[in-house]
Scaffold this motif. Structure first.
Motif, PDB file in Angstrom:
ATOM      1  N   VAL A 140       0.841  -1.204   0.000  1.00  0.00           N
ATOM      2  CA  VAL A 140       0.000   0.000   0.000  1.00  0.00           C
ATOM      3  C   VAL A 140       0.872   1.249   0.000  1.00  0.00           C
ATOM      4  CG1 VAL A 140      -1.656   1.332   1.367  1.00  0.00           C
ATOM      5  CG2 VAL A 140      -2.016  -1.117   1.016  1.00  0.00           C
ATOM      6  N   GLU A 141       1.941   1.233   0.806  1.00  0.00           N
ATOM      7  CA  GLU A 141       2.854   2.381   0.837  1.00  0.00           C
ATOM      8  C   GLU A 141       3.520   2.604  -0.518  1.00  0.00           C
ATOM      9  OE1 GLU A 141       5.549   1.664   4.064  1.00  0.00           O
ATOM     10  OE2 GLU A 141       3.985   1.922   5.578  1.00  0.00           O
ATOM     11  N   GLN A 142       3.782   1.511  -1.243  1.00  0.00           N
ATOM     12  CA  GLN A 142       4.412   1.607  -2.557  1.00  0.00           C
ATOM     13  C   GLN A 142       3.387   1.827  -3.668  1.00  0.00           C
ATOM     14  OE1 GLN A 142       6.544  -2.100  -2.839  1.00  0.00           O
ATOM     15  NE2 GLN A 142       8.131  -1.440  -1.419  1.00  0.00           N
ATOM     16  N   GLU A 143       2.110   1.911  -3.265  1.00  0.00           N
ATOM     17  CA  GLU A 143       0.996   2.141  -4.183  1.00  0.00           C
ATOM     18  C   GLU A 143       0.882   1.054  -5.244  1.00  0.00           C
ATOM     19  OE1 GLU A 143       1.057   6.163  -5.628  1.00  0.00           O
ATOM     20  OE2 GLU A 143       1.050   6.992  -3.600  1.00  0.00           O
ATOM     21  N   GLU A 144       1.146  -0.178  -4.856  1.00  0.00           N
ATOM     22  CA  GLU A 144       0.954  -1.336  -5.735  1.00  0.00           C
ATOM     23  C   GLU A 144      -0.354  -2.009  -5.318  1.00  0.00           C
ATOM     24  OE1 GLU A 144       4.314  -3.829  -6.566  1.00  0.00           O
ATOM     25  OE2 GLU A 144       5.694  -2.274  -5.899  1.00  0.00           O
ATOM     26  N   PHE A 145      -1.449  -1.385  -5.745  1.00  0.00           N
ATOM     27  CA  PHE A 145      -2.756  -1.749  -5.230  1.00  0.00           C
ATOM     28  C   PHE A 145      -3.269  -3.088  -5.750  1.00  0.00           C
ATOM     29  CE2 PHE A 145      -2.645   2.968  -5.039  1.00  0.00           C
ATOM     30  CZ  PHE A 145      -2.583   3.065  -3.669  1.00  0.00           C
ATOM     31  N   GLU A 146      -2.884  -3.489  -6.965  1.00  0.00           N
ATOM     32  CA  GLU A 146      -3.331  -4.779  -7.486  1.00  0.00           C
ATOM     33  C   GLU A 146      -2.714  -5.921  -6.676  1.00  0.00           C
ATOM     34  OE1 GLU A 146      -2.714  -5.070 -11.695  1.00  0.00           O
ATOM     35  OE2 GLU A 146      -3.737  -3.173 -12.078  1.00  0.00           O
ATOM     36  N   LYS A 147      -1.424  -5.832  -6.419  1.00  0.00           N
ATOM     37  CA  LYS A 147      -0.758  -6.853  -5.603  1.00  0.00           C
ATOM     38  C   LYS A 147      -1.310  -6.822  -4.184  1.00  0.00           C
ATOM     39  CE  LYS A 147       3.601  -6.874  -8.140  1.00  0.00           C
ATOM     40  NZ  LYS A 147       5.035  -6.580  -8.069  1.00  0.00           N
ATOM     41  N   ALA A 148      -1.569  -5.616  -3.681  1.00  0.00           N
ATOM     42  CA  ALA A 148      -2.111  -5.472  -2.326  1.00  0.00           C
ATOM     43  C   ALA A 148      -3.474  -6.157  -2.226  1.00  0.00           C
ATOM     44  CB  ALA A 148      -2.223  -3.998  -1.949  1.00  0.00           C
ATOM     45  N   ALA A 149      -4.290  -6.031  -3.269  1.00  0.00           N
ATOM     46  CA  ALA A 149      -5.612  -6.674  -3.263  1.00  0.00           C
ATOM     47  C   ALA A 149      -5.467  -8.197  -3.230  1.00  0.00           C
ATOM     48  CB  ALA A 149      -6.413  -6.241  -4.487  1.00  0.00           C
ATOM     49  N   GLN A 150      -4.481  -8.738  -3.939  1.00  0.00           N
ATOM     50  CA  GLN A 150      -4.246 -10.186  -3.926  1.00  0.00           C
ATOM     51  C   GLN A 150      -3.824 -10.642  -2.527  1.00  0.00           C
ATOM     52  OE1 GLN A 150      -1.317 -10.669  -6.989  1.00  0.00           O
ATOM     53  NE2 GLN A 150      -2.819 -10.619  -8.655  1.00  0.00           N
ATOM     54  N   VAL A 151      -2.953  -9.876  -1.911  1.00  0.00           N
ATOM     55  CA  VAL A 151      -2.491 -10.223  -0.562  1.00  0.00           C
ATOM     56  C   VAL A 151      -3.655 -10.119   0.419  1.00  0.00           C
ATOM     57  CG1 VAL A 151      -0.957  -9.519   1.322  1.00  0.00           C
ATOM     58  CG2 VAL A 151      -0.092  -9.594  -1.021  1.00  0.00           C
ATOM     59  N   ARG A 152      -4.465  -9.073   0.293  1.00  0.00           N
ATOM     60  CA  ARG A 152      -5.642  -8.910   1.157  1.00  0.00           C
ATOM     61  C   ARG A 152      -6.580 -10.111   1.036  1.00  0.00           C
ATOM     62  NH1 ARG A 152      -9.518  -5.181  -1.461  1.00  0.00           N
ATOM     63  NH2 ARG A 152      -9.780  -7.139  -2.552  1.00  0.00           N
ATOM     64  N   ASP A 153      -6.809 -10.570  -0.206  1.00  0.00           N
ATOM     65  CA  ASP A 153      -7.682 -11.724  -0.423  1.00  0.00           C
ATOM     66  C   ASP A 153      -7.099 -12.985   0.208  1.00  0.00           C
ATOM     67  OD1 ASP A 153      -9.353 -10.015  -1.785  1.00  0.00           O
ATOM     68  OD2 ASP A 153      -8.682 -10.660  -3.781  1.00  0.00           O
ATOM     69  N   ARG A 154      -5.785 -13.143   0.117  1.00  0.00           N
ATOM     70  CA  ARG A 154      -5.123 -14.310   0.726  1.00  0.00           C
ATOM     71  C   ARG A 154      -5.267 -14.268   2.255  1.00  0.00           C
ATOM     72  NH1 ARG A 154      -4.202 -19.357   1.148  1.00  0.00           N
ATOM     73  NH2 ARG A 154      -2.163 -19.902   1.984  1.00  0.00           N
TER      74      ARG A 154
END
Length: 169
Positions: A140-154
């Motif tokens: 989130v700090e790096q503004e990589e929101f697509e990867k962040a969404a995948q991690v959130r789902d995991r």
């Protein structure tokens, strides 16, 4: 695997050298490693002495430094010479000097322990969730929101699996 130097005895020492960014690896037997020690410029006493001489840099907070253990009287300087503490209380009284050293060697000053494969399923899942939350924060700090969404789902999947199992340890 045979020793790369003598080609006679089994290799039991793995040496990695990095010189000018170029990495070379050697697999040696005990005798060849002992013969090459001056070339390798490595000795355990020098290595440990380098660790003991560690002084935290400016801006790094440490606890108040106590010069000796109040139980056995051992000083930090004596610890540096022997590499051993005098009693269990030394960890408490010399903590200001030991904690940065332990952090430097182990990467953390907090013992996490190993998790048994069979009995530690829930604990292992909880630790993975902890790691994923830290990774999520970094993404989130790096503004990589697509990867962040995948991690959130995991994380949600793992939390749901814990909930189905009762969440206990």
């Amino acid at each position: 695997m045979l020793c790369e130097r003598c080609q006679q005895r089994p290799a039991s020492v793995h040496v990695t050298r990095i010189i000018n960014g170029e990495k070379t690896e050697l697999y040696l037997c005990q005798e060849c490693a002992r013969d090459m020690q001056p070339q390798l410029n490595f000795s355990i006493p020098k290595f440990l002495a380098g660790l003991f001489d560690y002084e935290p840099g400016p801006g790094i907070k440490t606890q108040t430094i106590v010069e000796h253990c109040r139980e056995c009287g051992m000083s930090y300087e004596q610890f540096q010479q022997t590499g051993r503490l005098g009693c269990p209380a030394c960890y408490h009284y010399l903590a200001g000097r030991l904690e940065p050293l332990i952090r430097r060697i182990q990467g953390s000053s907090q013992h996490r322990g190993k998790v048994p494969r069979r009995a530690g399923g829930n604990l292992r899942v909880r630790r993975e969730i902890e790691k994923l939350r830290a990774q999520l924060q970094q993404l989130v700090e790096q503004e990589e929101f697509e990867k962040a969404a995948q991690v959130r789902d995991r994380i949600r999947e793992l939390e749901n699996s814990l909930g189905e199992q009762g969440g206990g340890q």
